[in-house]
Design a protein around this motif. Structure first.
Motif, PDB file in Angstrom:
ATOM      1  N   GLY A  76       0.804  -1.215   0.000  1.00  0.00           N
ATOM      2  CA  GLY A  76       0.000   0.000   0.000  1.00  0.00           C
ATOM      3  C   GLY A  76       0.837   1.265   0.000  1.00  0.00           C
ATOM      4  N   LEU A  80       1.336   4.075  -2.762  1.00  0.00           N
ATOM      5  CA  LEU A  80       1.007   5.492  -2.534  1.00  0.00           C
ATOM      6  C   LEU A  80       2.149   6.404  -2.953  1.00  0.00           C
ATOM      7  N   ASN A 156      -7.851 -10.140  -2.537  1.00  0.00           N
ATOM      8  CA  ASN A 156      -7.585  -9.332  -3.732  1.00  0.00           C
ATOM      9  C   ASN A 156      -6.151  -9.485  -4.214  1.00  0.00           C
ATOM     10  N   THR A 312      -1.283   1.741 -12.590  1.00  0.00           N
ATOM     11  CA  THR A 312      -2.742   1.851 -12.445  1.00  0.00           C
ATOM     12  C   THR A 312      -3.477   0.965 -13.434  1.00  0.00           C
ATOM     13  N   ASP A 315      -3.800  -2.210 -11.254  1.00  0.00           N
ATOM     14  CA  ASP A 315      -4.618  -2.037 -10.058  1.00  0.00           C
ATOM     15  C   ASP A 315      -4.769  -0.548  -9.800  1.00  0.00           C
ATOM     16  N   LYS A 316      -6.028  -0.085  -9.754  1.00  0.00           N
ATOM     17  CA  LYS A 316      -6.270   1.354  -9.640  1.00  0.00           C
ATOM     18  C   LYS A 316      -5.672   1.937  -8.370  1.00  0.00           C
ATOM     19  N   GLY A 317      -5.680   1.150  -7.291  1.00  0.00           N
ATOM     20  CA  GLY A 317      -5.147   1.647  -6.027  1.00  0.00           C
ATOM     21  C   GLY A 317      -3.630   1.749  -6.012  1.00  0.00           C
ATOM     22  N   ASN A 319      -1.608  -0.765  -5.671  1.00  0.00           N
ATOM     23  CA  ASN A 319      -1.027  -1.761  -4.752  1.00  0.00           C
ATOM     24  C   ASN A 319       0.010  -2.671  -5.389  1.00  0.00           C
ATOM     25  N   ASN A 406     -14.876  -1.792  -0.390  1.00  0.00           N
ATOM     26  CA  ASN A 406     -13.679  -1.019  -0.121  1.00  0.00           C
ATOM     27  C   ASN A 406     -13.437  -1.006   1.381  1.00  0.00           C
ATOM     28  N   ALA A 408     -10.334  -0.468   2.841  1.00  0.00           N
ATOM     29  CA  ALA A 408      -9.073   0.156   3.236  1.00  0.00           C
ATOM     30  C   ALA A 408      -9.250   1.004   4.495  1.00  0.00           C
ATOM     31  N   THR A 460     -16.234   8.803   4.691  1.00  0.00           N
ATOM     32  CA  THR A 460     -15.801   7.508   4.157  1.00  0.00           C
ATOM     33  C   THR A 460     -16.982   6.561   3.976  1.00  0.00           C
ATOM     34  N   ASP A 464     -18.580   7.855   0.377  1.00  0.00           N
ATOM     35  CA  ASP A 464     -17.902   6.891  -0.493  1.00  0.00           C
ATOM     36  C   ASP A 464     -18.647   5.561  -0.583  1.00  0.00           C
TER      37      ASP A 464
END
Lengths: 544, 92
Positions: A76, A80, A156, A312, A315-317, A319, A406, A408, A460, A464
């Protein structure tokens, strides 16, 4: 902005990778071997929950680091930093600063006052039943949220890394983890953490070394290349910290939440004495700090060598930044190794969490509340094992139930609850003479419920998750409100309803907190402690 | 049987441990929240590059991590020395 020469588009990620499977089977084989050995040494509850107090300070330092460095921090944070540059670093720093607080305020008193859980310390001079009920609630809430986040993350990640189906991945993690905890207890869990920490640190170091090799072992050349590719603002604060209050609130939760995480606190009972507890946090802080410094290199390395678009697209996040980086610098073999390390990381963290939840269920709820400390040893051990099995199965069920959600935010939530429900009561019970049963219960319940409620009302969940237009509570992390609130409620209720026995026994607490488990100085106090078996841990091989 | 003076000595030792712990905790808070507040309120400074590639923000981030560890080291040195000596005297 222009990673058109992306080398990572032909990634093997998500394909069954023979190296990854080989390394993973090797890890599972070795750790199950350790579990077999540990199972033969696990005959008492003290061995099951605290490895008999026989873990050395250095071993516990590695195990603490293993418990703390989750896949979230490895994959993660590297992701980031890769995606948002400097903003990701704010998290690297934030995840470390809780450790000095654990060192200064918690480690030694906890080791000297408790047996298996932090509730031992809070309940030491208070009424057992209400305090343990409230503490178990706080522990189980933290453990549940943390477990959900880890299990969903595991499903995931393994799906992405190995191409296995989500459900199968969750079941494999759950099954192997149950074997560790059920048969090997704390001895096996400790060694799984040590093996995992060494693998993770070695893997991350090798990856960083391979990146730096391309930049003449000069990190600044790497950062400069990132600035050339993505603009100078990638080295400066960006959009992630648009709201200072939000950042401070998250910072408070990270800082004091670490000192309230049940699976971290439990580790201090595995060392022989307070001095070893002290040294073990020093080692752990060094290892974890080093690891987060390495994430700087991994993140910027991935953004330069893999490219943000390529990351991306998988994986969009973001990770997958670290595994993709491994493939670019070391080929499929290295990708396989890093994937296996990520898998091992998740396994180890869920094992630690499950064991701490089992301690709350069997030691706090069954042995102390239901059986009032009268349960014989073999019954305690049986209940402990049943509780581990129950929590392991529950983890799998929750992991499958929350598929696609989600989750997270749940790690942040777990830290906020730990900082609000567990930390204030723990600190007050060690440091404040006038703390009472009512105060402790009120503080722990206020912390748990206010944190969960405010998270539910936060953007959140409301915006979201539930897609509402606005949220009643403006902050994503409630720590700045709920932690001070838990302190204030604990103090006010204690002052309103004084408890003579509690303040009279504070001298005993103070003595034991510093001197270790020796005979209490006041005969009257010794008598009342002896009449309460759960508050009188069996003598441990401490120096005292 | 612990004497009155022994109890006083433990009292003093307990007070000094909490004092050291409080000072070091505050130092950690100041280092971390100082960093966060600079990030929040002085973005131009944090983005300024000292040499190409090294922004003030990255440098300070690394400094906070190293400081956090150094503070635990300072505590260790104090506790292993002064505090443990006083404890072993009390145990006698």
């Amino acid at each position: 902005m222009n990673p058109t020469t992306t080398p990572g588009t032909g990634t093997q990620l998500g394909q069954p990778n023979s190296t990854a499977i080989l390394f993973f089977l090797l890890f599972v084989g070795v750790t199950l071997g350790i579990t077999y050995w540990a199972a033969r040494k696990t005959k008492t509850t003290s061995e099951f929950f605290a490895a008999g107090g026989g873990v050395s300070a250095l071993q516990n330092g590695f195990a603490l680091a293993g418990d703390y460095m989750s896949a979230a921090s490895f994959l993660g944070i590297a992701g980031l930093v890769a995606m948002s540059g400097f903003d990701g670093l704010i998290y690297s720093v934030g995840w470390l600063v809780g450790w000095p607080v654990v060192t200064f305020l918690i480690a030694e008193p906890l080791r000297n006052l408790g047996k298996y859980t932090f509730a031992d310390v809070v309940a030491y001079r208070l009424k057992q039943t209400p305090v343990r009920l409230a503490a178990a609630l706080g522990t189980l809430t933290v453990v549940s949220f943390y477990l959900i986040a880890q299990m969903v993350g595991a499903g995931n990640l393994i799906h992405l890394l190995f191409g296995l189906s989500y459900e199968l991945a969750v079941v494999i993690v759950g099954a192997v983890m149950i074997l560790y905890v059920l048969f090997g207890g704390m001895i096996a869990t400790t060694w799984v953490q040590i093996v995992k920490a060494v693998l993770l640190l070695a893997g991350a170091s090798a990856l960083a070394g391979a990146v730096l090799y391309k930049f003449g072992f000069n990190p600044l050349a790497l950062f400069n290349e990132a600035a050339t590719q993505y603009g100078a603002q990638t080295l400066a604060p960006g959009a992630l910290v648009s709201n200072p209050l939000e950042t401070i609130s998250l910072g408070l939760a990270l800082m004091f939440g670490t000192a309230g995480l049940p699976h971290i606190l439990m580790r201090f009972y595995t060392v022989p004495n307070a001095k070893a507890a002290r040294s073990s946090v020093f080692y752990a802080t060094g290892l974890i700090g080093y690891f987060y410094l390495v994430t700087f290199i991994l993140g910027f390395g991935a953004s330069v060598l893999v490219g943000r678009q390529a990351i991306t697209s998988v994986d969009k996040g973001g990770n997958m930044a670290a595994p993709m980086l491994a493939e670019v610098v070391g080929g499929t073999g290295f990708l396989g190794f890093i994937s296996a390390v990520a898998f091992a990381t998740i396994l180890a963290v869920v094992a630690g969490l499950t064991l701490s939840g089992a301690a709350a269920l069997s030691h706090d709820l069954w042995s102390s509340v239901v059986r009032k400390g009268e349960a014989p040893e073999h019954e305690q051990l049986k209940v402990a094992r049943l509780a581990s099995l129950f929590l392991g199965v529950l983890a799998v069920v929750l992991g499958v139930a929350f598929k696609g959600q989600n989750v997270a935010f749940m790690v942040g939530l777990a830290f906020a609850i730990a900082a609000s429900a567990n930390f204030p009561a723990l600190l007050l019970s060690m440091a404040w003479r006038k703390f009472t049963t009512y105060g402790a219960v009120a503080s722990m319940l206020t912390g748990s419920f206010s944190a969960v409620l405010l998270i539910f009302l936060s953007p959140t969940v409301q915006v979201d998750l539930l897609k509402n237009a606005s949220a009643m509570f403006p902050l994503k992390n409630p720590g700045i409100i709920t932690m001070p609130l838990a302190f204030v409620v604990g103090v006010l209720v204690s002052l309103l309803f004084p408890e003579r026995e509690s303040s009279e026994r504070f001298a005993e607490v103070k003595h034991r907190m510093h001197m270790g488990a020796v005979l209490p100085p006041v005969p009257a106090a010794a008598k009342s402690a002896a009449s309460d078996p759960s508050a009188t841990p069996t003598p441990t091989p401490s120096k005292a | 049987m612990p004497s009155k003076s022994q109890e006083d000595a433990l009292e003093a030792l307990a007070a000094s441990r909490w004092r050291v712990a409080a000072v070091l905790t505050v130092a950690t808070l100041v280092a971390y929240f100082g960093f966060i507040l600079l990030v929040a309120f002085n973005k131009p400074l944090m983005g300024k590059q000292l040499t190409p590639g090294l922004s003030v923000g990255i440098l300070l981030g690394a400094v906070v991590i190293v400081t956090a560890w150094a503070l635990t080291g300072i505590y260790m040195i104090w506790a292993n020395g002064k505090y443990d000596r006083a404890l072993s005297q009390l145990r006698r």
